[in-house]
Design an enzyme around this catalytic site. Structure first.
Site, PDB file in Angstrom:
ATOM      1  N   HIS A 103      -0.633   6.403   8.669  1.00 58.79           N
ATOM      2  CA  HIS A 103       0.197   5.246   9.028  1.00 58.79           C
ATOM      3  C   HIS A 103       1.656   5.513   8.683  1.00 58.79           C
ATOM      4  O   HIS A 103       2.556   5.319   9.517  1.00 58.79           O
ATOM      5  CB  HIS A 103      -0.316   4.014   8.278  1.00 58.79           C
ATOM      6  CG  HIS A 103       0.435   2.755   8.544  1.00 58.79           C
ATOM      7  ND1 HIS A 103      -0.064   1.733   9.307  1.00 58.79           N
ATOM      8  CD2 HIS A 103       1.670   2.341   8.138  1.00 58.79           C
ATOM      9  CE1 HIS A 103       0.809   0.748   9.368  1.00 58.79           C
ATOM     10  NE2 HIS A 103       1.875   1.095   8.657  1.00 58.79           N
ATOM     11  N   GLU A 104       1.898   5.974   7.452  1.00 56.67           N
ATOM     12  CA  GLU A 104       3.285   6.184   7.029  1.00 56.67           C
ATOM     13  C   GLU A 104       3.947   7.322   7.782  1.00 56.67           C
ATOM     14  O   GLU A 104       5.139   7.255   8.115  1.00 56.67           O
ATOM     15  CB  GLU A 104       3.336   6.432   5.519  1.00 56.67           C
ATOM     16  CG  GLU A 104       2.724   5.337   4.666  1.00 56.67           C
ATOM     17  CD  GLU A 104       3.237   3.946   5.015  1.00 56.67           C
ATOM     18  OE1 GLU A 104       4.447   3.806   5.305  1.00 56.67           O
ATOM     19  OE2 GLU A 104       2.436   2.994   5.004  1.00 56.67           O
ATOM     20  N   GLU A 121       5.190  -1.732  12.802  1.00 52.62           N
ATOM     21  CA  GLU A 121       3.908  -1.866  12.113  1.00 52.62           C
ATOM     22  C   GLU A 121       2.731  -1.830  13.074  1.00 52.62           C
ATOM     23  O   GLU A 121       1.672  -1.296  12.745  1.00 52.62           O
ATOM     24  CB  GLU A 121       3.894  -3.151  11.285  1.00 52.62           C
ATOM     25  CG  GLU A 121       4.975  -3.202  10.209  1.00 52.62           C
ATOM     26  CD  GLU A 121       4.925  -2.026   9.254  1.00 52.62           C
ATOM     27  OE1 GLU A 121       3.903  -1.298   9.209  1.00 52.62           O
ATOM     28  OE2 GLU A 121       5.925  -1.812   8.548  1.00 52.62           O
ATOM     29  N   GLY A 180       0.824  -1.203   0.000  1.00 52.89           N
ATOM     30  CA  GLY A 180       0.000   0.000   0.000  1.00 52.89           C
ATOM     31  C   GLY A 180       0.853   1.246   0.000  1.00 52.89           C
ATOM     32  O   GLY A 180       0.563   2.223  -0.687  1.00 52.89           O
ATOM     33  N   ALA A 181       1.941   1.205   0.778  1.00 55.44           N
ATOM     34  CA  ALA A 181       2.874   2.325   0.858  1.00 55.44           C
ATOM     35  C   ALA A 181       4.112   1.850   1.598  1.00 55.44           C
ATOM     36  O   ALA A 181       4.134   0.770   2.192  1.00 55.44           O
ATOM     37  CB  ALA A 181       2.242   3.520   1.567  1.00 55.44           C
ATOM     38  N   MET A 182       5.154   2.688   1.584  1.00 57.28           N
ATOM     39  CA  MET A 182       6.399   2.370   2.276  1.00 57.28           C
ATOM     40  C   MET A 182       6.971   3.634   2.889  1.00 57.28           C
ATOM     41  O   MET A 182       7.106   4.652   2.222  1.00 57.28           O
ATOM     42  CB  MET A 182       7.403   1.739   1.307  1.00 57.28           C
ATOM     43  CG  MET A 182       8.762   1.480   1.928  1.00 57.28           C
ATOM     44  SD  MET A 182       8.644   0.375   3.365  1.00 57.28           S
ATOM     45  CE  MET A 182      10.090   0.899   4.283  1.00 57.28           C
ATOM     46  N   GLU A 183       7.352   3.515   4.181  1.00 59.08           N
ATOM     47  CA  GLU A 183       7.696   4.661   5.000  1.00 59.08           C
ATOM     48  C   GLU A 183       9.126   5.147   4.825  1.00 59.08           C
ATOM     49  O   GLU A 183       9.786   5.554   5.793  1.00 59.08           O
ATOM     50  CB  GLU A 183       7.467   4.321   6.473  1.00 59.08           C
ATOM     51  CG  GLU A 183       8.366   3.240   7.055  1.00 59.08           C
ATOM     52  CD  GLU A 183       7.837   1.829   6.953  1.00 59.08           C
ATOM     53  OE1 GLU A 183       8.328   0.940   7.656  1.00 59.08           O
ATOM     54  OE2 GLU A 183       6.902   1.603   6.145  1.00 59.08           O
ATOM     55  N   ASN A 184       9.664   5.138   3.624  1.00 58.41           N
ATOM     56  CA  ASN A 184      11.011   5.653   3.412  1.00 58.41           C
ATOM     57  C   ASN A 184      11.108   7.056   4.011  1.00 58.41           C
ATOM     58  O   ASN A 184      10.267   7.911   3.751  1.00 58.41           O
ATOM     59  CB  ASN A 184      11.331   5.707   1.920  1.00 58.41           C
ATOM     60  CG  ASN A 184      10.942   4.441   1.202  1.00 58.41           C
ATOM     61  OD1 ASN A 184      11.456   3.367   1.472  1.00 58.41           O
ATOM     62  ND2 ASN A 184      10.001   4.562   0.277  1.00 58.41           N
ATOM     63  N   HIS A 225       5.323   6.341  11.075  1.00 56.44           N
ATOM     64  CA  HIS A 225       6.616   5.662  10.955  1.00 56.44           C
ATOM     65  C   HIS A 225       7.797   6.625  10.954  1.00 56.44           C
ATOM     66  O   HIS A 225       8.928   6.203  11.250  1.00 56.44           O
ATOM     67  CB  HIS A 225       6.661   4.869   9.650  1.00 56.44           C
ATOM     68  CG  HIS A 225       6.040   3.514   9.725  1.00 56.44           C
ATOM     69  ND1 HIS A 225       6.366   2.595  10.693  1.00 56.44           N
ATOM     70  CD2 HIS A 225       5.140   2.900   8.911  1.00 56.44           C
ATOM     71  CE1 HIS A 225       5.679   1.475  10.482  1.00 56.44           C
ATOM     72  NE2 HIS A 225       4.924   1.638   9.420  1.00 56.44           N
TER      73      HIS A 225
END
Length: 963
Positions: A386-387, A409, A350-354, A390
């Site tokens: 959510h991201e 998570e 869905g997404a990535m918290e880079n 993080h």
């Protein structure tokens, strides 16, 4: 970076120079009179080697000349931890991705990396991670501030562990800031891992872009590195791009400077990052456009393809406020100079918290008010929240190893709810936590094949398996429970203290527990959080707590046991606590309010708590704040059922949902009679709130899937139609003009659930209305007056009723849609057709990846499996095409493969299906990758379903016949 690979004689002397750009040492070559002769000899040598050995040398070769490929799938049995005595300080990474040309098969990248590292123990071998890279072994140079340049004797690779070993001529002594330099190259594929290419159409032209997904262990696929989360380092990134005035780059920080290379490319030099883990790096090279805003004087961007970027306005409007919420909540300023939220057309999650460059699937970031539903809007809000959570919990402070990934998570999965509720209080996100997270994971966690939240892992396959509902939703549920038994202020202060103490460093769960305990002790509560939560994270599952009330004394006898859907199962997984939990208790009664209830603890198998005397009924686990199920004596269940039927509003909405969910699942396990839950559903004719109906819809769907192929199935359809009819008449299809935008958010969600239930159980009015609206849309296209919140239902049942022509119409709309969330709605609707030939063609189309993106394969095959005519087709494709499906998703796509397995098999309930499952697992032993646990759970679930049908099918039909 060198513009082309240079051949160097193995005996050539190496000089070193100090770079003005990065302040680091790098190798230079002596320029003596023998240079032309050396070049000629090298060329001849390379040609001879290519003829003799082929393009690449043996990966295990210890010869120093190259290039050689570092590749291979990970050996799932290997322990892949790096030696602990090399600790990176900083990286200087330079990448040139070449996506020119029209054939993606030719896309490649090359790059250089210099790593400064500290040596804590003398060593003669440097071990790094590298995967699927072509490393020029002759380019490798090692420098010591103490000894100067150190000769490299041999280089070898260990594909099973994804290691690159560099053997030195002598010992590298204990010291600070030694360095290694390497040159490398690799292919750019569409595999959604490492750096990969994506594409989109614009004005009839296919546009290619480079993007990345390094989580959890794919940084090694981009450049040689120390690819473990505890090895944080500062990163200095340079991205090269063609000089056409269109292409731009993005990375974690901001561009510090630019330069033109000798061959006319543009190099974007990014400012140094704070210390962070390798998996948080991110790169985008594209022609994207960005929307701009600020949050407390720091840039906030939303970036996407130019023909979709305006769909990012909603995300832009909430990104700043959400970021500020977390700054205030954590009492820590956002650490990076900017935040870029970027939607890419193809993304594995869905997404990535880079850190500083969050990457999203388009449907998780882009929202179009004309075509996207309220649930799509909520999805964007919760994913962005959510991201951003993080950025502190996961990025600023990172678990020291993947076995504690739930800290990342679980915390983010919980914090998305209060943060979004702060911005949109009318969305009532606390209520939605039950239906979106808690109830769903409690079903998964009631299997013998579940696992503890904290579980040691040793290799990439095991790491990937951890990214499941246990780490996310159970982690969130345990965090939420902790907040409630500690209290908001203690919880918040403890979290802040933990983050401040561990900033820019790594931690494990005991660090958080100790910070929370310390804060609890400071305010005089004295809760030992480590003692409590260890029972929740170090053993799988959760308890069912039995409340036995004595109205004469007001005493409640409590006893707990491990809740399993198979109550007779032999649990072979050892537990350090013998499956007993330290359980926070809350209880209210008919004589108390839901705002004034009793609290306590159950510290052993049995205990008791006092409450009000003479109550008609009691309810345990008030507002379902805690992670356990509640059971009662038969007379108490009767009292609660009677209360719901007489006046359900006396019971809090969240507890009505809890009673529904607990009763259905206690019935499945045999702890109570399954007919208890059916009796409770009698009250639903008077229920008009979202949370109970959303819960009932899921629990009734299990009964539906078990009885769907029975000859008496119409009895269930008639009963559910009867129960849903009043609320269906109340909320209907919205206002006369087809819009429901004036309704509250939860009323819109209620309408969607109710209409979907009515159509799913074949209400004639619902099916006719959906079909009529679909037909009208066909005849008036492109005008579309269907309520955006009900299009999923209308498109499904319209496609179902309209035959092949309707399917073709829906597919054409999918192809021309420019909105990702709408495309997903079309993909799900296309699976609704009853035409088996069309269903098979649709599956084949998704598998071929011509008109349907790889990221959407799971949506297609699971949606087809949910169709009663498509279940077997989907299972056959999964079995027959397993090798290809595994190749695409088995090692790099985290939970995608597991979701496919679970979705395709969740309705299995026959001995034939069980036998086929077992035979498939047996014949593919060692080839299931990250889906191995999902297959074991599918077998267990199928066994449970078979047993449920034997015990309950006839008596449920008898009950339905009477009602």
């Amino acid at each position: 970076m060198a513009d082309e690979k240079r051949c160097r004689d193995s005996d050539e002397e190496t000089d070193w120079e100090l770079s003005k750009k990065d302040g680091n040492w790098r190798p230079t070559r002596n320029r003596d009179a023998m240079r032309p002769i050396v070049w000629i000899l090298c060329i001849c040598l390379v040609i001879g080697m290519v003829v003799y050995f082929g393009v690449y040398f043996d990966q295990s070769s210890t010869t120093r000349v190259g290039p050689a490929s570092v590749a291979g799938d990970s050996d799932s049995s290997a322990d892949i931890r790096l030696p602990p005595y090399l600790v990176p300080d900083s990286y200087f990474v330079r990448l040139r991705p070449n996506l020119t040309g029209s054939d993606p098969a030719t896309f490649r990248f090359n790059g250089t990396v210099r790593i400064r590292f500290n040596v804590t123990q003398s060593t003669g071998v440097l071990t790094l991670h590298a995967k699927n890279l072509t490393v020029d072994f002759r380019s490798i140079a090692v420098f010591s501030p103490i000894d100067g340049a150190i000769e490299v004797l041999n280089v070898s690779s260990d594909p099973g562990k994804e290691f690159l070993h560099v053997q030195l001529s002598g010992q590298l002594r204990t010291q600070d800031l030694a360095s290694i330099y390497l040159e490398f190259s690799g292919p750019i594929r569409s595999d959604l891992a490492g750096i990969y290419y994506s594409s989109y159409e614009m004005d009839g032209v296919t546009k290619y872009l480079l993007t990345s997904h390094l989580h959890p262990t794919e940084a090694r696929k981009v450049f040689p590195c120390f690819d473990e989360p505890q090895l944080k380092s500062k990163f200095n990134v340079t991205l090269e791009k063609i000089n056409d005035g269109k292409v731009n780059t993005l990375s974690n920080t901001v561009i510090d400077s630019q330069e033109e290379t000798s061959d006319g490319w543009i190099a974007d030099h990014y400012a140094q990052s704070p210390p962070m883990s390798t998996y948080l790096l991110a790169f985008v090279v594209s022609e994207f456009s960005c929307l701009n805003s600020t949050s407390r004087n720091k840039p906030v961007l939303v970036c996407a393809r130019p023909n979709a970027v305006q769909q990012g306005q909603f995300a832009l409007s909430i990104a700043g406020p959400l970021q500020e919420f977390y700054e205030d909540y954590y009492n820590i300023s956002y650490p990076l100079p900017k935040t870029a939220h970027t939607a890419v057309p193809d993304f594995p999650a869905g997404a990535m918290e880079n850190w500083g460059l969050i990457l999203y699937r388009e449907s998780s970031l882009l929202y179009d008010a004309l075509t996207s539903s309220a649930s799509n809007k909520q999805r964007v809000a919760t994913v962005v929240a959510h991201e951003l959570a993080h950025m502190w919990f996961g990025d600023l402070v990172t678990p020291s190893w993947w076995d504690d990934i739930w800290l990342n998570e679980g915390f983010a999965s919980y914090m998305e709810y209060p943060s979004v509720e702060k911005i949109f209080p009318d969305w009532e996100m606390e209520k939605q936590f039950l239906t979106e997270a808690l109830h769903l994971v409690m079903k998964d966690d009631s299997l013998v094949t579940s696992h503890p939240i904290y579980q040691p892992v040793h290799n990439p396959v095991e790491i990937n398996e951890l990214f499941d509902s246990i780490s996310y939703e159970k982690g969130a549920s345990v965090i939420r429970m902790t907040k409630y038994f500690l209290g908001e202020e203690v919880f918040r202060a403890g979290v802040t203290n933990y983050l401040k103490e561990k900033s820019y460093s790594v931690s494990n769960h005991t660090d958080l527990f100790n910070a929370l305990t310390k804060e609890s002790q400071r305010v005089g509560e004295g809760v030992d959080v480590n003692a409590v939560l260890s029972t929740w994270i170090l053993q799988m599952g959760y308890p069912v707590v039995h409340f036995s009330y004595d109205p004469g004394s007001g005493r409640i006898a409590l006893r707990q046991k491990h809740f399993l859907l198979n109550a007779d199962a032999n649990v072979t997984s050892a537990s350090p606590y013998n499956y007993t939990w330290i359980v926070p208790i809350s209880v209210t009664t008919s004589r108390d309010s839901f705002q004034n209830f009793t609290k306590g603890w159950l510290n052993s198998t049995a205990g008791e708590i006092g409450t009000t005397k003479g109550a008609r009924w009691i309810i345990g686990n008030v507002f379902q704040c805690y992670y356990y199920r509640v059971n009662y004596d038969d007379d108490m269940w009767f009292a609660l059922t009677s209360q719901l039927i007489e006046n359900h509003t006396i019971v809090a909405e969240m507890n009505r949902a809890q009673i529904i969910d607990d009763s259905f699942n206690l019935g499945r396990s045999g702890d109570v009679d399954q007919l208890l839950a059916m009796n409770i559903t009698l009250y639903l004719v008077r229920e008009f709130e979202y949370t109970p109906w959303a819960t009932a819809a899921v629990d009734l769907d299990y009964i539906n899937r078990m009885l769907m192929f029975s000859s008496n199935y119409s009895l269930l359809q008639d009963y559910v139609q009867q129960q849903v009819s009043p609320v269906y008449s109340e909320v209907g299809w919205g206002s006369d003009n087809g819009s429901s935008t004036d309704d509250s958010h939860l009323r819109i969600l209620l309408r969607v659930v109710v209409v979907d239930v009515a159509c799913a159980y074949e209400s004639k009015d619902c099916i006719d209305t959906a079909s009529a609206q679909f037909s009208e849309w066909q005849s008036t296209y492109p005008l579309n007056l269907i309520d955006v919140n009900l299009r999923e239902v209308v498109y499904c049942y319209g496609t179902m009723a309209g035959g092949v022509s309707a399917w073709n119409f829906t597919f054409e709309r999918y192809l021309e849609s420019n909105v990702a969330s709408e495309q997903t709605t079309f993909l799900e609707a296309l699976a609704c057709t009853n035409d088996v030939t069309t269903l098979q063609r649709y599956l084949d189309m998704a598998f071929q990846e011509t008109l349907i993106r790889r990221q959407d394969f799971a949506t297609v095959i699971v949606s087809v499996a949910e169709n009663r005519y498509g279940k077997t087709m989907a299972w056959n494709m999964l079995r027959n095409e397993w090798d290809t499906i595994y190749e695409r998703f088995g090692t790099t796509s985290l939970y995608t493969l597991s979701n496919i397995v679970t979705g395709v098999t969740k309705s299995f309930s026959t001995e034939t299906e069980l036998r086929e499952l077992e035979e498939f697992v047996s014949s593919n032993e060692g080839q299931l990758g990250s889906s191995e646990r999902a297959f074991q759970q599918a077998i267990e679930s199928t066994e449970l379903n078979i047993e449920w049908r034997k015990k309950n099918e006839d008596k449920v039909f008898d009950w339905l016949h009477e009602h």
